[in-house]
Design a protein around this motif. Sequence first.
Motif, PDB file in Angstrom:
ATOM      1  N   THR A   9       0.299  -1.717  -0.151  1.00  0.00           N
ATOM      2  CA  THR A   9       0.181  -0.145  -0.085  1.00  0.00           C
ATOM      3  C   THR A   9       0.823   1.688  -0.224  1.00  0.00           C
ATOM      4  O   THR A   9       2.258   1.099  -0.370  1.00  0.00           O
ATOM      5  N   TYR A  16      -3.811   9.438   4.873  1.00  0.00           N
ATOM      6  CA  TYR A  16      -4.024   8.005   4.874  1.00  0.00           C
ATOM      7  C   TYR A  16      -2.523   6.521   5.620  1.00  0.00           C
ATOM      8  O   TYR A  16      -2.646   5.729   5.279  1.00  0.00           O
ATOM      9  N   ASP A 103      -5.061   0.107  -1.950  1.00  0.00           N
ATOM     10  CA  ASP A 103      -5.125   1.703  -1.565  1.00  0.00           C
ATOM     11  C   ASP A 103      -5.053   1.544  -0.094  1.00  0.00           C
ATOM     12  O   ASP A 103      -5.932   0.717   0.758  1.00  0.00           O
ATOM     13  N   ALA A 104      -5.131   2.242   0.618  1.00  0.00           N
ATOM     14  CA  ALA A 104      -4.764   3.273   2.003  1.00  0.00           C
ATOM     15  C   ALA A 104      -6.158   3.312   3.225  1.00  0.00           C
ATOM     16  O   ALA A 104      -6.218   2.881   4.008  1.00  0.00           O
ATOM     17  N   ASP A 105      -7.289   3.129   1.945  1.00  0.00           N
ATOM     18  CA  ASP A 105      -8.428   4.123   2.148  1.00  0.00           C
ATOM     19  C   ASP A 105      -9.595   2.465   2.119  1.00  0.00           C
ATOM     20  O   ASP A 105     -10.664   2.394   2.301  1.00  0.00           O
ATOM     21  N   HIS A 213     -13.274  -0.698   0.220  1.00  0.00           N
ATOM     22  CA  HIS A 213     -13.449   0.786   0.034  1.00  0.00           C
ATOM     23  C   HIS A 213     -13.604   1.852  -0.293  1.00  0.00           C
ATOM     24  O   HIS A 213     -15.095   2.007   0.189  1.00  0.00           O
ATOM     25  N   LEU A 215     -13.827   4.635  -1.794  1.00  0.00           N
ATOM     26  CA  LEU A 215     -13.217   5.639  -2.432  1.00  0.00           C
ATOM     27  C   LEU A 215     -14.201   6.768  -1.968  1.00  0.00           C
ATOM     28  O   LEU A 215     -16.021   6.541  -1.546  1.00  0.00           O
ATOM     29  N   GLY A 216     -13.713   7.544  -3.052  1.00  0.00           N
ATOM     30  CA  GLY A 216     -14.367   9.061  -2.473  1.00  0.00           C
ATOM     31  C   GLY A 216     -14.268  10.474  -1.229  1.00  0.00           C
ATOM     32  O   GLY A 216     -12.657   9.888  -1.032  1.00  0.00           O
ATOM     33  N   LYS A 219     -13.285  10.236   4.147  1.00  0.00           N
ATOM     34  CA  LYS A 219     -12.658   8.749   3.969  1.00  0.00           C
ATOM     35  C   LYS A 219     -13.335   8.518   5.948  1.00  0.00           C
ATOM     36  O   LYS A 219     -13.470   9.749   6.414  1.00  0.00           O
TER      37      LYS A 219
HETATM   38  N1  UDP Z   1      -2.923   8.520  -1.345  1.00  0.00           N
HETATM   39  C1  UDP Z   1      -2.068   9.036  -0.795  1.00  0.00           C
HETATM   40  N2  UDP Z   1      -1.246  10.324  -0.469  1.00  0.00           N
HETATM   41  C2  UDP Z   1      -2.620  10.962  -0.713  1.00  0.00           C
HETATM   42  C3  UDP Z   1      -3.646  10.686  -2.204  1.00  0.00           C
HETATM   43  C4  UDP Z   1      -3.367   9.167  -2.130  1.00  0.00           C
HETATM   44  O1  UDP Z   1      -0.854   8.636  -0.475  1.00  0.00           O
HETATM   45  O2  UDP Z   1      -2.490  12.554  -1.118  1.00  0.00           O
HETATM   46  C5  UDP Z   1      -2.867   6.637  -1.669  1.00  0.00           C
HETATM   47  C6  UDP Z   1      -3.482   6.686  -0.839  1.00  0.00           C
HETATM   48  O3  UDP Z   1      -2.558   4.669  -1.426  1.00  0.00           O
HETATM   49  C7  UDP Z   1      -4.882   6.261  -1.407  1.00  0.00           C
HETATM   50  C8  UDP Z   1      -4.879   6.100  -3.134  1.00  0.00           C
HETATM   51  O4  UDP Z   1      -3.304   7.142  -3.519  1.00  0.00           O
HETATM   52  O5  UDP Z   1      -5.356   5.175  -0.781  1.00  0.00           O
HETATM   53  C9  UDP Z   1      -5.720   6.845  -3.737  1.00  0.00           C
HETATM   54  O6  UDP Z   1      -6.140   7.805  -3.224  1.00  0.00           O
HETATM   55  P1  UDP Z   1      -7.484   8.216  -2.746  1.00  0.00           P
HETATM   56  O7  UDP Z   1      -7.726   6.720  -2.214  1.00  0.00           O
HETATM   57  O8  UDP Z   1      -8.310   9.022  -1.928  1.00  0.00           O
HETATM   58  O9  UDP Z   1      -8.549   8.023  -3.928  1.00  0.00           O
HETATM   59  P2  UDP Z   1     -10.405   7.348  -4.485  1.00  0.00           P
HETATM   60  O10 UDP Z   1      -9.713   6.227  -4.303  1.00  0.00           O
HETATM   61  O11 UDP Z   1     -11.140   7.982  -3.090  1.00  0.00           O
HETATM   62  O12 UDP Z   1     -10.522   7.422  -6.126  1.00  0.00           O
END
Ligand code: UDP
Length: 262
Positions: A9, A16, A103-105, A213, A215-216, A219
Amino acid sequence: GWCNQAFVTLATNDKYAKGAVVLGKSLRNHKTSKKLVVLIGPHVSEPSRAVLQTLYDEVRLVDVLDSGDTAHLAMMQRPDLGVTFTKLHCWTLTHYSKCVFMDADTMAVANIDELFDREELSAAPDPGWPDCFNSGVFVFCPSNETYGKLLQYCTEHGSFDGGDQGVLNGYFSDWATSDIRKHLPFIYNMSSIAIYTYLPAFKQYGSNAKVVHFLGKTKPWSYTYDPNQRRVQGDVQEASSHPGYLLEWWSLYSSCVLPLKQ
Ligand code: UDP
Ligand code: MN
């Protein structure tokens, strides 16, 4: 073998990093036999790194700006794609033969080691545009050659959505049509969005989810949590679409962080 396979990740900041803590804990709780790797940026604080050390086999600092290699050059041409370049760095983990990026989320709610039976590039459809894969969970094979090609693709074509998902879908553009085995079932990357865009399907299949996940924009760490009452505070209107998962996220987070503060 298991020892050269890893979940990977990324966390470039402390927010994050919180997500990475929960992801790592969730994979450990479900008894993964794989290694755990977190790529961190230079802005992740020392206390956050210390928590990550307790969960991850490798906490690896990735500073694309300092790296002095081709990534640095690519970065100079496309400074808008900073986090994207950092994420692509996962292809340089060549001491592993196969990895699953998460992803970290995201949070595992079951053991998902079977993902390592899949090939590069396997991923689940994006809920917003299902001919694209969502880059929150994907199977890949580290390779310096692929890494170089990805960077080159990035500098030449950019990202149609400004992030890593656009780059990866551009590069692995035959994902939608080439091989159905590379389509991970949605339960490996179930975004909370699906709960309100297709509620009957969520009611039917949601309990099979293996990865959630968040997402969005909002968080799990955007909310506050009362560990005594075990309740999430804040605008729980949005949270109410995934109340159980949000609580689970926070209870995992407190189980890692509270013991260290006492
Ligand atoms: N991430 C990070 N720092 C940031 C933005 C994103 O480390 O400032 C990494 C993190 O692992 C994150 C991934 O990139 O889960 C993708 O971004 P995010 O999950 O916010 O996007 P989404 O899934 O909401 O489109
Ligand atoms: Mn995400």
